[in-house]
Motif scaffolding. Structure first.
Motif, PDB file in Angstrom:
ATOM      1  N   ASN A  32       6.227   7.046  12.075  1.00  0.00           N
ATOM      2  CA  ASN A  32       5.359   8.096  10.764  1.00  0.00           C
ATOM      3  C   ASN A  32       5.716  10.137  11.200  1.00  0.00           C
ATOM      4  O   ASN A  32       6.342  10.910  10.873  1.00  0.00           O
ATOM      5  CB  ASN A  32       4.013   8.541  10.792  1.00  0.00           C
ATOM      6  N   ILE A  33       5.589  10.312  12.456  1.00  0.00           N
ATOM      7  CA  ILE A  33       5.471  11.741  13.221  1.00  0.00           C
ATOM      8  C   ILE A  33       7.489  11.911  13.238  1.00  0.00           C
ATOM      9  O   ILE A  33       7.190  13.153  12.908  1.00  0.00           O
ATOM     10  CB  ILE A  33       4.915  11.464  14.727  1.00  0.00           C
ATOM     11  N   LYS A  34       8.153  11.420  13.480  1.00  0.00           N
ATOM     12  CA  LYS A  34       9.368  11.675  13.280  1.00  0.00           C
ATOM     13  C   LYS A  34      10.169  11.803  11.984  1.00  0.00           C
ATOM     14  O   LYS A  34      10.600  12.791  11.802  1.00  0.00           O
ATOM     15  CB  LYS A  34      10.348   9.756  14.129  1.00  0.00           C
TER      16      LYS A  34
ATOM     17  N   TYR B 271       0.798  -1.170  -0.044  1.00  0.00           N
ATOM     18  CA  TYR B 271      -0.330   0.216  -0.384  1.00  0.00           C
ATOM     19  C   TYR B 271       0.619   1.338   0.106  1.00  0.00           C
ATOM     20  O   TYR B 271       2.249   0.802   0.755  1.00  0.00           O
ATOM     21  CB  TYR B 271      -0.729  -0.255   1.149  1.00  0.00           C
ATOM     22  N   ASP B 272       0.525   2.057  -0.891  1.00  0.00           N
ATOM     23  CA  ASP B 272       1.589   3.037  -1.521  1.00  0.00           C
ATOM     24  C   ASP B 272       0.479   4.993  -0.879  1.00  0.00           C
ATOM     25  O   ASP B 272      -0.205   4.554  -1.629  1.00  0.00           O
ATOM     26  CB  ASP B 272       1.919   3.585  -2.346  1.00  0.00           C
ATOM     27  N   SER B 273       0.634   4.974   0.235  1.00  0.00           N
ATOM     28  CA  SER B 273       0.131   6.736   0.770  1.00  0.00           C
ATOM     29  C   SER B 273      -0.464   7.317  -0.128  1.00  0.00           C
ATOM     30  O   SER B 273      -1.262   8.007  -0.542  1.00  0.00           O
ATOM     31  CB  SER B 273       0.700   6.606   2.296  1.00  0.00           C
ATOM     32  N   GLY B 274       1.270   7.640  -1.140  1.00  0.00           N
ATOM     33  CA  GLY B 274       0.817   8.449  -1.881  1.00  0.00           C
ATOM     34  C   GLY B 274       1.888  10.168  -1.738  1.00  0.00           C
ATOM     35  O   GLY B 274       2.000  10.960  -2.267  1.00  0.00           O
ATOM     36  N   ILE B 275       2.593  10.237  -0.300  1.00  0.00           N
ATOM     37  CA  ILE B 275       2.909  10.964   0.008  1.00  0.00           C
ATOM     38  C   ILE B 275       4.201  10.146  -0.108  1.00  0.00           C
ATOM     39  O   ILE B 275       4.325   9.127   0.804  1.00  0.00           O
ATOM     40  CB  ILE B 275       2.504  11.393   1.189  1.00  0.00           C
TER      41      ILE B 275
ATOM     42  N   ILE C 168       1.912   8.666   5.925  1.00  0.00           N
ATOM     43  CA  ILE C 168       2.884   8.606   4.707  1.00  0.00           C
ATOM     44  C   ILE C 168       3.477   7.352   4.211  1.00  0.00           C
ATOM     45  O   ILE C 168       3.765   6.954   5.418  1.00  0.00           O
ATOM     46  CB  ILE C 168       3.957  10.066   4.930  1.00  0.00           C
ATOM     47  N   GLY C 169       4.429   7.690   3.382  1.00  0.00           N
ATOM     48  CA  GLY C 169       5.548   6.808   3.458  1.00  0.00           C
ATOM     49  C   GLY C 169       4.484   5.245   2.159  1.00  0.00           C
ATOM     50  O   GLY C 169       3.559   5.397   1.697  1.00  0.00           O
TER      51      GLY C 169
END
Length: 423
Positions: free
Chosen positions: A418-420, A92-96, A161-162
């Motif tokens: 993600n936050i980092k 799965y790619d978030s697109g970000i 993301i990612g």
């Protein structure tokens, strides 16, 4: 998160009903694919393309016999899965733009007949194995459910993301599937890679964080070919494959131990003979060797081969030896990454048992090593779970509360990284 608790238990119980042996997890693979499609995954790979050279593949007739007993429904092509190319990779790619995550969950069961004891929880709540002579006796049904719950979370959370790669791997038992999928590239181009195991001596609520001490191992099948004869009328004309195999079994279990690290040897199967008055012409042996370090395993293998040669000469029999499975020793941890995650997870209240020694073999070690060698961060952990009986026993069962703890642990790691990254 109440829905996730229910989802985890529902999926665990569903897959507990359909345990399948390594490279025969056909229904299991199909059902995981169907569930991932239902969740919204579009990029799912399976079949030959996700495998390289496979070891210890069941014979064609065994696979066909298993298929005759199964009830598989699919609206997609499963021909290659039905040939034993089991497992799958879903992405799965978030697109970000962001880090590339990978997760591995093993899916195979064991050749054990599940206990009929009415107090056994799967019997009490009617989710016991429907496949006679097979059961999930190591928690892999729980691993599947955690993987699916994590997939459900990731695809439904909008601000991640990612990209995220889910590796559902077959044939972990016998250490066969991990190397096959790793050699085919399943763990390439990842920034982070995580894997886990339920139980392993840890209690519910404990997390064995940063597992080390994965033993290297090799699994061998050996066939001895002698010569049959009448055991009384002409014993001198026979060459007993049984005596040769029995002699080798005794020799192997008396191999000198090592001061440089732990080693293990076990002859688990020895079959021979047709009648009491016939010198056995054939014997079949299945054995394994394990070692804390690769050099020790190499030395053990050399000793096994020498003992096999000597025994065959002494009893005047021939032999055929086949490698059925292999996995590497692995002890590496990226200390900075480990410390950073440890501090964060401790702040959330997790009860972490640091760097537990696995003291067994796990073929995810091939994937852990490949990610680390390419500059990624890889980590294995143990999700504690109170057990009704030990792993690989016919009354094995785990505390289902540990499923949510494991899911939450993965989720918290993903959210933190993600936050980092965004910072």
């Amino acid at each position: 998160m109440e829905t996730y608790k229910e989802y985890l238990i529902e999926k665990r119980r569903k897959f507990h009903k359909i345990p399948e042996a390594g490279f025969m997890e056909i229904e299991t693979t199909v059902e995981i694919i169907k569930e991932l499609k239902k969740l919204g995954f579009k990029n799912i790979k399976y079949g030959r393309s996700i495998h390289h050279e496979r070891l210890g593949v069941p014979d064609e007739e065994s696979i066909k016999a298993h298929l005759r007993e199964s009830h598989i429904n699919a609206d997609f092509d499963i021909k290659e899965i039905e040939e034993g190319y089991t497992g799958l990779i879903a992405e799965y790619d978030s697109g970000i733009s962001g880090p590339k995550f990978g997760f591995r969950f093993d899916i195979d069961g064991l050749a054990l007949e599940e206990t009929k004891n009415k107090d056994h929880i799967p019997n009490k709540f009617a989710f016991n194995s429907k496949n006679e002579d097979f059961m999930h006796a190591c928690g892999h049904d729980g691993h599947i459910s955690i993987g699916l719950a994590l997939a459900k979370y990731i695809i439904s959370k909008k601000n991640l993301i990612g990209s995220y790669r889910f590796i559902f791997q077959g044939a972990e038992e016998g250490v066969r599937g991990g190397k096959s999928m790793a050699d085919a590239g399943c763990a390439e181009n990842l920034d982070y890679f995580f894997s886990s195991h339920l139980g392993m001596g840890f209690k519910t609520g404990e997390i064995g964080f940063g597992s080390v001490g994965f033993f290297a191992t090799k699994k061998f099948d050996i066939d001895f070919i002698g010569k049959s004869s009448h055991a009384s009328g002409a014993p001198e004309q026979g060459r007993s494959a049984l005596l040769a195999a029995a002699s080798l079994a005794l020799v192997l279990n008396s191999l000198t131990q090592y001061s440089r690290g732990a080693t293990r040897v076990n002859v688990g199967v020895l079959n021979s003979g047709t009648e009491r008055n016939i010198v056995p012409e054939h014997a079949h042996m299945e054995l394994e060797i394990r070692a804390e370090y690769q050099a020790l395993l190499d030395d053990m293998e050399s000793r096994v081969l020498k003992a096999l040669e000597g025994t065959s000469i002494a009893f005047e029999v021939k032999n055929q030896i086949r490698l059925m499975g292999t996995s590497i020793a692995y002890n590496y941890i990226d200390e900075d990454f480990f410390e950073d995650l440890k501090n964060y997870l401790t702040s959330l209240g997790y009860n972490l048992i640091l760097k537990p020694k696995f003291k067994a073999s796990e073929d995810v070690s091939s994937m852990l090593k490949r990610v680390a060698e390419k500059g990624g961060k890889s980590l294995h952990f143990i999700i504690g779970s109170d057990l009704k009986s030990n792993h690989h026993t016919n009354s094995f069962d785990f505390d289902e509360n540990s499923l949510y703890i494991g899911f939450q642990f993965y989720k918290d790691i993903i959210d933190y990284l993600n936050i980092k990254y965004k910072q």
